[in-house]
Structure formats: C-alpha cells, structure tokens
Enzyme design. Structure first.
Site, PDB file in Angstrom:
ATOM      1  N   GLY A   1      53.893  55.639 -19.348  1.00  0.00           N
ATOM      2  CA  GLY A   1      54.602  55.496 -20.620  1.00  0.00           C
ATOM      3  C   GLY A   1      53.654  55.056 -21.704  1.00  0.00           C
ATOM      4  O   GLY A   1      52.526  54.628 -21.428  1.00  0.00           O
ATOM      5  N   ASN A   2      54.113  55.148 -22.937  1.00  0.00           N
ATOM      6  CA  ASN A   2      53.285  54.813 -24.085  1.00  0.00           C
ATOM      7  C   ASN A   2      52.906  53.332 -24.066  1.00  0.00           C
ATOM      8  O   ASN A   2      53.444  52.542 -23.274  1.00  0.00           O
ATOM      9  CB  ASN A   2      54.054  55.144 -25.377  1.00  0.00           C
TER      10      ASN A   2
ATOM     11  N   GLU B   1      47.905  47.346 -14.770  1.00  0.00           N
ATOM     12  CA  GLU B   1      46.718  47.939 -15.375  1.00  0.00           C
ATOM     13  C   GLU B   1      45.630  46.866 -15.551  1.00  0.00           C
ATOM     14  O   GLU B   1      45.941  45.753 -15.965  1.00  0.00           O
ATOM     15  CB  GLU B   1      47.106  48.504 -16.731  1.00  0.00           C
TER      16      GLU B   1
ATOM     17  N   GLN C   1      36.188  54.695 -21.845  1.00  0.00           N
ATOM     18  CA  GLN C   1      36.861  55.609 -20.908  1.00  0.00           C
ATOM     19  C   GLN C   1      36.139  55.676 -19.563  1.00  0.00           C
ATOM     20  O   GLN C   1      36.766  55.829 -18.518  1.00  0.00           O
ATOM     21  CB  GLN C   1      36.981  57.020 -21.484  1.00  0.00           C
TER      22      GLN C   1
ATOM     23  N   GLU D   1      50.514  50.749 -12.347  1.00  0.00           N
ATOM     24  CA  GLU D   1      50.706  50.914 -13.786  1.00  0.00           C
ATOM     25  C   GLU D   1      49.674  51.918 -14.297  1.00  0.00           C
ATOM     26  O   GLU D   1      48.463  51.650 -14.222  1.00  0.00           O
ATOM     27  CB  GLU D   1      50.549  49.583 -14.509  1.00  0.00           C
ATOM     28  N   ARG D   2      50.171  53.078 -14.738  1.00  0.00           N
ATOM     29  CA  ARG D   2      49.354  54.196 -15.178  1.00  0.00           C
ATOM     30  C   ARG D   2      48.502  54.757 -14.045  1.00  0.00           C
ATOM     31  O   ARG D   2      48.674  54.381 -12.869  1.00  0.00           O
ATOM     32  CB  ARG D   2      48.494  53.811 -16.388  1.00  0.00           C
TER      33      ARG D   2
ATOM     34  N   GLU E   1      44.973  45.110 -30.576  1.00  0.00           N
ATOM     35  CA  GLU E   1      45.880  46.210 -30.958  1.00  0.00           C
ATOM     36  C   GLU E   1      46.503  46.042 -32.336  1.00  0.00           C
ATOM     37  O   GLU E   1      47.341  46.833 -32.751  1.00  0.00           O
ATOM     38  CB  GLU E   1      46.987  46.336 -29.901  1.00  0.00           C
TER      39      GLU E   1
HETATM   40  N1  LIG Z   1      63.133  47.000 -22.997  1.00  0.00           N
HETATM   41  C1  LIG Z   1      62.459  46.183 -23.834  1.00  0.00           C
HETATM   42  N2  LIG Z   1      63.029  45.792 -24.983  1.00  0.00           N
HETATM   43  C2  LIG Z   1      62.358  44.975 -25.847  1.00  0.00           C
HETATM   44  N3  LIG Z   1      61.099  44.497 -25.624  1.00  0.00           N
HETATM   45  C3  LIG Z   1      60.501  44.876 -24.483  1.00  0.00           C
HETATM   46  C4  LIG Z   1      61.129  45.725 -23.527  1.00  0.00           C
HETATM   47  N4  LIG Z   1      60.270  45.920 -22.487  1.00  0.00           N
HETATM   48  C5  LIG Z   1      59.162  45.214 -22.784  1.00  0.00           C
HETATM   49  N5  LIG Z   1      59.293  44.581 -23.969  1.00  0.00           N
HETATM   50  C6  LIG Z   1      58.321  43.731 -24.661  1.00  0.00           C
HETATM   51  O1  LIG Z   1      57.424  44.630 -25.301  1.00  0.00           O
HETATM   52  C7  LIG Z   1      56.066  44.245 -25.068  1.00  0.00           C
HETATM   53  C8  LIG Z   1      55.396  45.315 -24.209  1.00  0.00           C
HETATM   54  O2  LIG Z   1      55.963  45.245 -22.903  1.00  0.00           O
HETATM   55  P1  LIG Z   1      54.999  45.547 -21.660  1.00  0.00           P
HETATM   56  O3  LIG Z   1      55.810  45.442 -20.428  1.00  0.00           O
HETATM   57  O4  LIG Z   1      53.757  44.724 -21.788  1.00  0.00           O
HETATM   58  O5  LIG Z   1      54.646  47.091 -21.960  1.00  0.00           O
HETATM   59  P2  LIG Z   1      53.396  47.955 -21.442  1.00  0.00           P
HETATM   60  O6  LIG Z   1      52.937  47.343 -20.160  1.00  0.00           O
HETATM   61  O7  LIG Z   1      53.969  49.334 -21.290  1.00  0.00           O
HETATM   62  O8  LIG Z   1      52.381  47.871 -22.545  1.00  0.00           O
HETATM   63  C9  LIG Z   1      56.127  42.880 -24.401  1.00  0.00           C
HETATM   64  O9  LIG Z   1      56.072  41.881 -25.403  1.00  0.00           O
HETATM   65  C10 LIG Z   1      57.480  42.887 -23.718  1.00  0.00           C
HETATM   66  O10 LIG Z   1      58.024  41.577 -23.604  1.00  0.00           O
HETATM   67  N1  LIG Z   2      41.595  54.588 -25.083  1.00  0.00           N
HETATM   68  C1  LIG Z   2      42.311  54.232 -24.011  1.00  0.00           C
HETATM   69  N2  LIG Z   2      43.105  53.156 -24.141  1.00  0.00           N
HETATM   70  C2  LIG Z   2      43.812  52.863 -23.043  1.00  0.00           C
HETATM   71  C3  LIG Z   2      43.764  53.586 -21.842  1.00  0.00           C
HETATM   72  N3  LIG Z   2      44.638  53.008 -20.984  1.00  0.00           N
HETATM   73  C4  LIG Z   2      45.191  51.970 -21.640  1.00  0.00           C
HETATM   74  N4  LIG Z   2      44.665  51.877 -22.874  1.00  0.00           N
HETATM   75  C5  LIG Z   2      44.909  50.829 -23.869  1.00  0.00           C
HETATM   76  C6  LIG Z   2      46.218  50.934 -24.538  1.00  0.00           C
HETATM   77  C7  LIG Z   2      46.557  49.500 -24.777  1.00  0.00           C
HETATM   78  O1  LIG Z   2      45.926  49.033 -25.966  1.00  0.00           O
HETATM   79  C8  LIG Z   2      45.956  48.754 -23.606  1.00  0.00           C
HETATM   80  C9  LIG Z   2      46.883  48.472 -22.465  1.00  0.00           C
HETATM   81  O2  LIG Z   2      47.790  49.503 -22.348  1.00  0.00           O
HETATM   82  P1  LIG Z   2      49.367  49.148 -22.165  1.00  0.00           P
HETATM   83  O3  LIG Z   2      50.080  50.447 -22.331  1.00  0.00           O
HETATM   84  O4  LIG Z   2      49.474  48.586 -20.775  1.00  0.00           O
HETATM   85  O5  LIG Z   2      49.706  48.135 -23.207  1.00  0.00           O
HETATM   86  O6  LIG Z   2      44.906  49.610 -23.132  1.00  0.00           O
HETATM   87  C10 LIG Z   2      42.891  54.704 -21.745  1.00  0.00           C
HETATM   88  O7  LIG Z   2      42.746  55.393 -20.739  1.00  0.00           O
HETATM   89  N5  LIG Z   2      42.190  54.966 -22.859  1.00  0.00           N
END
Ligand SMILES: Nc1ncnc2c1ncn2[C@@H]1O[C@H](COP(=O)(O)OP(=O)(O)O)[C@@H](O)[C@H]1O
Ligand SMILES: Nc1nc2c(ncn2[C@H]2C[C@H](O)[C@@H](COP(=O)(O)O)O2)c(=O)[nH]1
Length: 247
Positions: A15-16, A39, A68, A91-92, A159
């Site tokens: 996911g994003n 991750e 990368q 995760e990813r 970020e």
């Molecule tokens: N369903 C949701 N609704 C609102 N906030 C969320 C939700 N899921 C995660 N968050 C919050 O959004 C941020 C990103 O969540 P996180 O689990 O770290 O995402 P990712 O691992 O995909 O980057 C964190 O601050 C988390 O607490």
């Molecule tokens: N350029 C890249 N950035 C990456 C990659 N995988 C993760 N990321 C970055 C994106 C976020 O800033 C941070 C952690 O990712 P989350 O989605 O867990 O918040 O790392 C990659 O392959 N290339």
C-alpha cells in the site's frame, strides 16, 4: 512451531505511504504462530550513522540509486529470513520496491536510465535465482489525499516535504501493478481492503482478511489444538478459538 514443509504461508502487505501497513501488521500481533516483519525503515534511517532515507528525500537525483540499492538488500534479507511459524506477514516486498518506487523514480527522471537498468537487472536476477514468493498480497487501498494527511500527522521528519503529487504517482503505480495488472508481475492473489476507513472502523476491515491469512495456522490448530491461541485467550476451548479464526 515449525512452518509446514519448511515454507510459511507468506503474505505481502502492500500500500501507499501512510496506508496503514504497520498498523495492519500490529493487528495480527494478538495471534501466535505468525511472524510479523515490518519494513526496515530504521535501517534506512541509520546505516553506519547515515540517514539514507533523509538523503534520498533531500537530494533524490544524487541519492536515489544508493537508497534503492540498500532497500533491495534489506528487503531481500526479509524475504530470506528463516521463519519458524506457519504464517509470515511482510510489510512491502522487492516487487513494490521495483514496480512502485523504482518505476516512479525512472519515470520522473530521478534515476538515470543507466541506474534504472542496473536496479532492474538486480531485481530480475534476484527474482529468477532466489525464491521470493508469496501466497497472498493484502493491498491496503487508499485515497492519496487521505494518506497525505496521515503522513503529515505522523510527522516523520524525512517525509515532511513529500508532496501530494508524489503520493498520487505512487497510488497510480500500485493500482496498475495490483489491480489493473498493466505493470510488472503480480506474484500472488490480491485481497484489497478499504484502508481509507478511520481507526474506529478499520479493525472490522482488517478482520475480513483474518481467515485467508490464518487458515494455515488453523490447519495447525486442527491437528494440534493446543498450539494456536490468541495471546489474549478468547476461550479455553480450541473449538471456540477456531470459529473465531473462520471469519
Ligand atoms: N485507518 C486509519 N485511519 C487513520 N489513521 C491511520 C489509519 N491507519 C494508520 N493510521 C495512522 O496513519 C499513520 C500511518 O500509519 P502506518 O501504519 O505507519 O502506515 P504505513 O506503515 O503504511 O506507512 C500513523 O500515524 C497511523 O497511526
Ligand atoms: N524511494 C523509496 N522509498 C521507499 C521505498 N520503500 C519505502 N520507502 C519510503 C516511503 C516512506 O517514506 C518510508 C516508509 O514507508 P511506509 O510506507 O512504511 O511509511 O520509506 C522504496 O523502495 N523506495
């Protein structure tokens, strides 16, 4: 508890940025017999004192290749990590690194075509020489504007300058890879969840994936009932535990 046939039921959680992947993995911490691999962001933030994630965001043209390359190394380590449990959630993956992030860097010109070619050759070599399989992909589908707000609220220092346009580009690449199937190879069936739901509703959405994820562990329960139970016991009876897993 050893994994069956030595290979765990492997799930890539995709996911994003900010879609809730870490939060999704934490939901499964309540169950035993699952290995959760988040991750390696902290490794990217501190490699022998260097914050590669920060360097990449600050000067992507200079640091994208190095970043990368290290992402590939750390993700391969996760793919190859010995797993003592019947289920593994990651995760990813190397696939999203290649088809979402590296692809985006090539299309935006951040990576020189020759740098892209090197990273692509590494991905092809690893993918064909080393098993990096999955049995299921859970795709946390989100709206870019929603996760952009979450990223700002999470306030990870590296970020803070990530623009919405970057998140939109990554969203389109995730959709093309996992849903439209117009980009790269999708290594497993995709279970899509609505990850826009807020924290008060998201647990019910996560539960939709429990059966598909825990079914291998359920098999273990059926053969040795005392083996699998949530860390917070739901019931002393394994029968009551198993229906809980059959959602
Ligand atoms: N369903 C949701 N609704 C609102 N906030 C969320 C939700 N899921 C995660 N968050 C919050 O959004 C941020 C990103 O969540 P996180 O689990 O770290 O995402 P990712 O691992 O995909 O980057 C964190 O601050 C988390 O607490
Ligand atoms: N350029 C890249 N950035 C990456 C990659 N995988 C993760 N990321 C970055 C994106 C976020 O800033 C941070 C952690 O990712 P989350 O989605 O867990 O918040 O790392 C990659 O392959 N290339």
């Amino acid at each position: 508890m050893s994994a069956m046939n030595g290979k765990p039921f492997t799930v890539f959680v995709e996911g994003n940025i900010g879609s809730g992947k870490t939060t999704f993995l934490e939901h499964f911490r309540q169950f035993e017999d699952i290995t959760l691999l988040t991750e390696p962001v902290e490794a990217w933030r501190n490699l022998q004192g260097w914050n590669l994630l920060d360097l990449m965001y600050k000067d992507p043209a200079k640091w994208a290749m190095a970043f990368q390359s290290y992402v590939s190394l750390t993700m391969l380590d996760m793919h190859r990590r010995p797993t003592p449990t019947p289920v593994k959630l990651m995760e990813r993956s190397l696939f999203s690194a290649r088809y979402c992030f590296v692809e985006n860097m090539m299309r935006s010109g951040t990576l020189h075509p020759a740098e892209f070619a090197v990273l692509d050759e590494w991905f092809r070599f690893i993918h064909h020489q080393i098993p990096i399989e999955a049995d299921l992909i859970v795709y946390l589908k989100t709206t870019p504007s929603i996760v952009h707000e979450r990223i700002k609220k999470r306030a990870r220092s590296e970020e803070q300058c990530v623009p919405l346009s970057y998140i939109e580009d990554l969203h389109r690449l995730h959709e093309d890879w996992l849903i439209n199937r117009t980009l790269g190879e999708c290594p497993a069936p995709v279970l899509m969840l609505d990850a826009d739901l807020d924290l008060s509703q998201i647990t019910e959405e996560y539960k939709k994936s429990e059966h598909q994820i825990l079914r291998k562990a359920v098999d273990v329960v059926m053969r040795s009932p005392n083996k699998l139970s949530p860390k917070k016991p739901i019931s002393s009876s394994p029968i009551k535990i198993v229906p809980q897993l059959r959602l």
